[in-house]
Motif scaffolding. Structure first.
Motif, PDB file in Angstrom:
ATOM      1  N   VAL A   1      42.636  62.447  45.510  1.00  0.00           N
ATOM      2  CA  VAL A   1      43.132  61.479  46.493  1.00  0.00           C
ATOM      3  C   VAL A   1      44.409  62.007  47.138  1.00  0.00           C
ATOM      4  O   VAL A   1      45.398  62.298  46.446  1.00  0.00           O
ATOM      5  N   LEU A   2      44.379  62.130  48.474  1.00  0.00           N
ATOM      6  CA  LEU A   2      45.571  62.495  49.241  1.00  0.00           C
ATOM      7  C   LEU A   2      46.224  61.232  49.781  1.00  0.00           C
ATOM      8  O   LEU A   2      45.680  60.126  49.671  1.00  0.00           O
ATOM      9  N   LEU A   3      47.415  61.390  50.383  1.00  0.00           N
ATOM     10  CA  LEU A   3      48.194  60.238  50.802  1.00  0.00           C
ATOM     11  C   LEU A   3      48.311  60.150  52.319  1.00  0.00           C
ATOM     12  O   LEU A   3      48.682  61.123  52.983  1.00  0.00           O
TER      13      LEU A   3
ATOM     14  N   TRP B   1      43.446  46.436  31.398  1.00  0.00           N
ATOM     15  CA  TRP B   1      42.011  46.156  31.338  1.00  0.00           C
ATOM     16  C   TRP B   1      41.530  45.512  32.636  1.00  0.00           C
ATOM     17  O   TRP B   1      40.488  45.866  33.175  1.00  0.00           O
ATOM     18  N   GLU B   2      42.310  44.567  33.171  1.00  0.00           N
ATOM     19  CA  GLU B   2      41.923  43.888  34.411  1.00  0.00           C
ATOM     20  C   GLU B   2      41.995  44.844  35.607  1.00  0.00           C
ATOM     21  O   GLU B   2      41.134  44.822  36.494  1.00  0.00           O
ATOM     22  N   VAL B   3      43.042  45.702  35.636  1.00  0.00           N
ATOM     23  CA  VAL B   3      43.213  46.632  36.760  1.00  0.00           C
ATOM     24  C   VAL B   3      42.110  47.673  36.766  1.00  0.00           C
ATOM     25  O   VAL B   3      41.573  48.034  37.825  1.00  0.00           O
ATOM     26  N   GLU B   4      41.731  48.148  35.583  1.00  0.00           N
ATOM     27  CA  GLU B   4      40.699  49.192  35.501  1.00  0.00           C
ATOM     28  C   GLU B   4      39.384  48.717  36.105  1.00  0.00           C
ATOM     29  O   GLU B   4      38.641  49.504  36.701  1.00  0.00           O
ATOM     30  N   ALA B   5      39.093  47.442  35.997  1.00  0.00           N
ATOM     31  CA  ALA B   5      37.855  46.897  36.537  1.00  0.00           C
ATOM     32  C   ALA B   5      37.834  46.925  38.063  1.00  0.00           C
ATOM     33  O   ALA B   5      36.761  46.831  38.682  1.00  0.00           O
ATOM     34  N   LEU B   6      39.010  47.082  38.709  1.00  0.00           N
ATOM     35  CA  LEU B   6      39.095  47.083  40.166  1.00  0.00           C
ATOM     36  C   LEU B   6      38.974  48.483  40.763  1.00  0.00           C
ATOM     37  O   LEU B   6      38.838  48.632  41.980  1.00  0.00           O
ATOM     38  N   SER B   7      39.034  49.517  39.928  1.00  0.00           N
ATOM     39  CA  SER B   7      39.030  50.897  40.421  1.00  0.00           C
ATOM     40  C   SER B   7      37.670  51.275  40.992  1.00  0.00           C
ATOM     41  O   SER B   7      36.629  51.003  40.398  1.00  0.00           O
ATOM     42  N   VAL B   8      37.691  51.927  42.169  1.00  0.00           N
ATOM     43  CA  VAL B   8      36.461  52.378  42.836  1.00  0.00           C
ATOM     44  C   VAL B   8      36.626  53.834  43.263  1.00  0.00           C
ATOM     45  O   VAL B   8      37.339  54.136  44.223  1.00  0.00           O
ATOM     46  N   ASP B   9      36.009  54.748  42.534  1.00  0.00           N
ATOM     47  CA  ASP B   9      36.012  56.174  42.892  1.00  0.00           C
ATOM     48  C   ASP B   9      37.422  56.705  43.165  1.00  0.00           C
ATOM     49  O   ASP B   9      37.674  57.369  44.173  1.00  0.00           O
ATOM     50  N   GLY B  10      38.332  56.421  42.267  1.00  0.00           N
ATOM     51  CA  GLY B  10      39.678  56.980  42.386  1.00  0.00           C
ATOM     52  C   GLY B  10      40.636  56.177  43.229  1.00  0.00           C
ATOM     53  O   GLY B  10      41.802  56.549  43.365  1.00  0.00           O
ATOM     54  N   LEU B  11      40.180  55.066  43.834  1.00  0.00           N
ATOM     55  CA  LEU B  11      41.042  54.214  44.652  1.00  0.00           C
ATOM     56  C   LEU B  11      41.036  52.793  44.107  1.00  0.00           C
ATOM     57  O   LEU B  11      40.142  52.414  43.350  1.00  0.00           O
ATOM     58  N   ILE B  12      42.041  52.011  44.528  1.00  0.00           N
ATOM     59  CA  ILE B  12      42.141  50.639  44.061  1.00  0.00           C
ATOM     60  C   ILE B  12      42.837  49.805  45.135  1.00  0.00           C
ATOM     61  O   ILE B  12      43.697  50.318  45.866  1.00  0.00           O
ATOM     62  N   ASP B  13      42.445  48.550  45.278  1.00  0.00           N
ATOM     63  CA  ASP B  13      43.021  47.656  46.278  1.00  0.00           C
ATOM     64  C   ASP B  13      44.369  47.141  45.765  1.00  0.00           C
ATOM     65  O   ASP B  13      44.435  46.383  44.788  1.00  0.00           O
ATOM     66  N   ALA B  14      45.466  47.558  46.439  1.00  0.00           N
ATOM     67  CA  ALA B  14      46.802  47.174  45.988  1.00  0.00           C
ATOM     68  C   ALA B  14      46.992  45.667  46.041  1.00  0.00           C
ATOM     69  O   ALA B  14      47.675  45.088  45.183  1.00  0.00           O
ATOM     70  N   GLY B  15      46.382  45.008  47.037  1.00  0.00           N
ATOM     71  CA  GLY B  15      46.523  43.568  47.157  1.00  0.00           C
ATOM     72  C   GLY B  15      45.937  42.828  45.967  1.00  0.00           C
ATOM     73  O   GLY B  15      46.531  41.858  45.463  1.00  0.00           O
ATOM     74  N   LEU B  16      44.789  43.270  45.489  1.00  0.00           N
ATOM     75  CA  LEU B  16      44.162  42.624  44.337  1.00  0.00           C
ATOM     76  C   LEU B  16      44.986  42.828  43.070  1.00  0.00           C
ATOM     77  O   LEU B  16      45.090  41.928  42.229  1.00  0.00           O
ATOM     78  N   VAL B  17      45.566  44.023  42.934  1.00  0.00           N
ATOM     79  CA  VAL B  17      46.395  44.282  41.753  1.00  0.00           C
ATOM     80  C   VAL B  17      47.648  43.410  41.777  1.00  0.00           C
ATOM     81  O   VAL B  17      48.084  42.890  40.743  1.00  0.00           O
ATOM     82  N   LEU B  18      48.232  43.240  42.965  1.00  0.00           N
ATOM     83  CA  LEU B  18      49.426  42.394  43.077  1.00  0.00           C
ATOM     84  C   LEU B  18      49.145  40.972  42.598  1.00  0.00           C
ATOM     85  O   LEU B  18      50.009  40.326  41.990  1.00  0.00           O
ATOM     86  N   GLU B  19      47.930  40.473  42.876  1.00  0.00           N
ATOM     87  CA  GLU B  19      47.571  39.127  42.437  1.00  0.00           C
ATOM     88  C   GLU B  19      47.508  39.014  40.916  1.00  0.00           C
ATOM     89  O   GLU B  19      47.673  37.935  40.356  1.00  0.00           O
ATOM     90  N   LEU B  20      47.283  40.157  40.246  1.00  0.00           N
ATOM     91  CA  LEU B  20      47.174  40.148  38.788  1.00  0.00           C
ATOM     92  C   LEU B  20      48.521  40.291  38.079  1.00  0.00           C
ATOM     93  O   LEU B  20      48.627  40.015  36.875  1.00  0.00           O
ATOM     94  N   LEU B  21      49.551  40.733  38.815  1.00  0.00           N
ATOM     95  CA  LEU B  21      50.830  40.999  38.166  1.00  0.00           C
ATOM     96  C   LEU B  21      51.462  39.711  37.642  1.00  0.00           C
ATOM     97  O   LEU B  21      51.513  38.697  38.342  1.00  0.00           O
ATOM     98  N   PRO B  22      51.965  39.763  36.426  1.00  0.00           N
ATOM     99  CA  PRO B  22      52.703  38.608  35.897  1.00  0.00           C
ATOM    100  C   PRO B  22      54.090  38.542  36.534  1.00  0.00           C
ATOM    101  O   PRO B  22      54.527  39.465  37.226  1.00  0.00           O
ATOM    102  N   GLU B  23      54.806  37.463  36.307  1.00  0.00           N
ATOM    103  CA  GLU B  23      56.197  37.382  36.729  1.00  0.00           C
ATOM    104  C   GLU B  23      57.011  38.390  35.910  1.00  0.00           C
ATOM    105  O   GLU B  23      56.728  38.634  34.736  1.00  0.00           O
TER     106      GLU B  23
END
Length: 597
Positions: A192-194, A265-287
């Motif tokens: 993955v490049l940036l 565990w929850e974040v790993e389920a969102l991974s797709v071929d080396g990429l992940i949706d940052a917005g979905l991960v943000l929704e999972l973050l605790p305070e």
């Protein structure tokens, strides 16, 4: 670029045409020349460290020494290092208030007019880069570099676009602890490049409208990212991305594991071929208050990554192209990174200073036998003070291993940046700024040979803008001569994008004495008339403040500190006009403080 920046000089650059070929022809620096000539007589030399300001003869001394030691075989026994991208690689550049697309070939045609490998000093040009917190901003270019390469890698991206660069040029990848430079030769399919999705305030509305008149796919891809739009333009049509706010999955997972097992565990389920949706991960973050104290540093890094301007783009295929030709690089001081490509990809510059190059290219050259009966070969490392500490440690070991067959010449502006173990293995030569009379004498010789008339006032102006840098003095003379047979003072200041010193002093005088509006008007006039960058103005203010009698000695330290603060802000990508006006406001406040106004 300003009107004068775009003047094309259809001949060999005078700085190369009149570069001394023998040690005895080097201007000034007699103390250095005499000792180097002794090495030539003996046919041997130790490792050398050339330290001093730019344009004082360090590179010239190294080249002259190699020529006199090796004769016609000097090129076979002398190594300079380069790593670059292909000429058709596009990038977005800013010059003053203008923002436009250009390829490296375009920059070559505008700024370089000689065949062969070359390194050209650039002023007033900026490219997009990354600063603290993975924020996208502008940064000044110091050098445009061109050299020949036998081939390059063609990296095919999942968007359908390509990036072409040599195997030893590095790209930036994202790790859990931040950005890391990786040689292109180490990339593999699926890596993955940036790229980026920038904030809307990166460019003005007018600049975006000007760019909107360019309808090519490549330009539209850049514009979409500049406007915060996700997706790609290919063959004239817009394609939605597979993932929204896609970022590299590996660093996200690495940091999530450090925060908590459940989050990982929850974040790993969102991974797709080396990429992940940052917005979905943000929704999972605790305070943050619910995270254990020891996990909070990882939590903070994860949050910065997910809210950054950076996005991920997968590599679909890599192929090797065996085609000799010119390739390019730009030097971006401070960040050492820039965006380029059909889709903007974050690249690393000055890659010849990386540890992988030291371990491979330098080591491979050092271990081969000298040519033409020479006793040893020479490796020349320019701007060695920018070598990373790990690279310097690797270099130290190579200097020890191959001391019989190889000698090193390191050139640095600041010898203090070279680690002690390397300094102790080198004989240090101090290059000093060239005296004004020596620069003027050399310029008169060149002007006479070229049939150019130069007024005494013009020579004084060239000496002022060059600040002891012979290379810049010659470049300014040639650029000014291209506009007419006679070079005068006005032409020099216009070409050099430098204000007259008396004008800068007048601006400071207005600000110091409470006439802020007049100082501000003069500032805008200088920026417009001379095409100066913000950093140029700050450097001149610093220079003139120290020479102004009306500023009391006790105020000078605070003024210099203020200038330093605003120079740092500009380097980090802050808005030029706002920062320069703020500097005038600071000068006004200090004037009131010390003058009782």
């Amino acid at each position: 670029m300003s009107e004068h920046d775009e003047v094309e000089v259809l001949e060999v650059p005078w700085v190369e045409k009149y570069r001394p070929k023998r040690l005895e022809d080097i201007v000034d620096q007699e103390h250095v020349v005499k000792r180097l000539q002794e090495y030539v007589k003996r046919g041997d030399m130790p490792n050398l460290l050339f330290a001093g300001p730019p344009g004082t003869g360090k590179t010239t001394a190294a080249l002259c020494l190699a020529r006199e030691l090796y004769g016609e075989h000097w090129r076979d026994n002398f190594l300079e290092l380069n790593a670059s991208v292909s000429p058709d690689t596009p990038l977005l550049v800013r010059a003053g208030d203008r923002v436009f697309f250009a390829t490296f070939r375009d920059l070559d045609e505008a700024l370089i007019s000689v065949e062969g490998d070359v390194k050209v000093r650039v002023r007033g040009l900026q490219v997009l880069t990354v600063v603290d917190g993975c924020r996208i901003t502008w940064a000044p270019v110091k050098y445009l570099i061109r050299h020949r390469a036998p081939g390059y890698l063609r990296v095919h991206l999942e968007s359908g676009h390509v990036l072409e660069l040599t195997g030893d040029h590095s790209v930036m990848v994202l790790r859990g602890d931040g950005l890391e430079a990786v040689p292109a030769s180490a990339l593999r399919e699926g890596d993955v490049l940036l790229t980026f999705q920038a904030p809307l305030d990166l460019m003005t509305t007018e600049q975006l409208e000007n760019l909107a008149g360019i309808v090519g796919d490549i330009e539209l891809n850049w514009m979409a990212r500049l406007c915060g739009v996700e997706g790609f333009v290919r063959d004239g049509s817009f394609e939605e991305p597979e993932l929204r706010r896609a970022v590299p999955a590996d660093p996200v997972l690495e940091l999530a594991r450090q925060v908590s097992r459940d989050l990982a565990w929850e974040v790993e389920a969102l991974s797709v071929d080396g990429l992940i949706d940052a917005g979905l991960v943000l929704e999972l973050l605790p305070e943050r208050r619910d995270v254990s104290p020891e996990a909070r540093p990882a939590y903070d890094r994860l949050l910065r990554l997910l809210t950054s301007d950076l996005r991920g783009l997968r590599i679909r295929k890599i192929e090797v192209v065996e085609r000799e030709g010119y390739v390019y690089d730009v030097s971006v001081p401070g960040t050492e990174m820039f965006f380029a490509g059909e889709v903007p990809i974050l690249l690393h510059n000055s890659d010849e200073r990386g540890i992988d190059v030291i371990r491979t290219k330098v080591k491979n050259f050092a271990r081969t036998r000298p040519m033409g009966g020479a006793k040893f070969k020479i490796i020349f490392l320019d701007e060695a003070d920018n070598l990373t500490r790990d690279s310097q440690q690797a270099l130290r070991r190579i200097m020890e291993m191959y001391s019989d067959a190889c000698r090193f010449i390191l050139a640095a502006n600041y010898s203090s940046a070279i680690i002690d173990p390397i300094q102790s293995r080198c004989v240090v030569f101090k290059f000093t700024k060239l005296p004004e009379d020596a620069i003027k004498e050399r310029l008169r010789e060149i002007a006479e040979n070229e049939g150019v008339e130069v007024t005494d006032e013009a020579l004084d102006a060239i000496v002022y803008v060059s600040e002891g840098d012979m290379r810049r003095a010659i470049n300014v003379l040639q650029a000014a001569a291209a506009l007419g047979a006679e070079v005068d003072e006005d032409t020099v200041y216009q070409i050099a994008a430098t204000a007259r010193p008396e004008e800068v002093r007048q601006m400071i005088h207005y600000a110091w004495n409470g006439e802020f509006e007049r100082a501000r008007e003069l500032l805008h006039e200088l920026l417009s008339r001379y095409g100066m960058s913000g950093e140029d103005v700050v450097r001149q203010v610093h220079r003139e403040v120290l020479e102004m009698d009306e500023i009391p000695d006790e105020a000078v330290p605070e003024l210099v500190e203020a200038v330093g603060d605003f120079e740092y802000r500009l380097v980090r990508g802050s808005d030029e006009r706002i920062q320069l006006e703020a500097l005038l406001a600071r000068i006004h406040a200090l004037g009131s403080k010390y003058s009782g106004g």
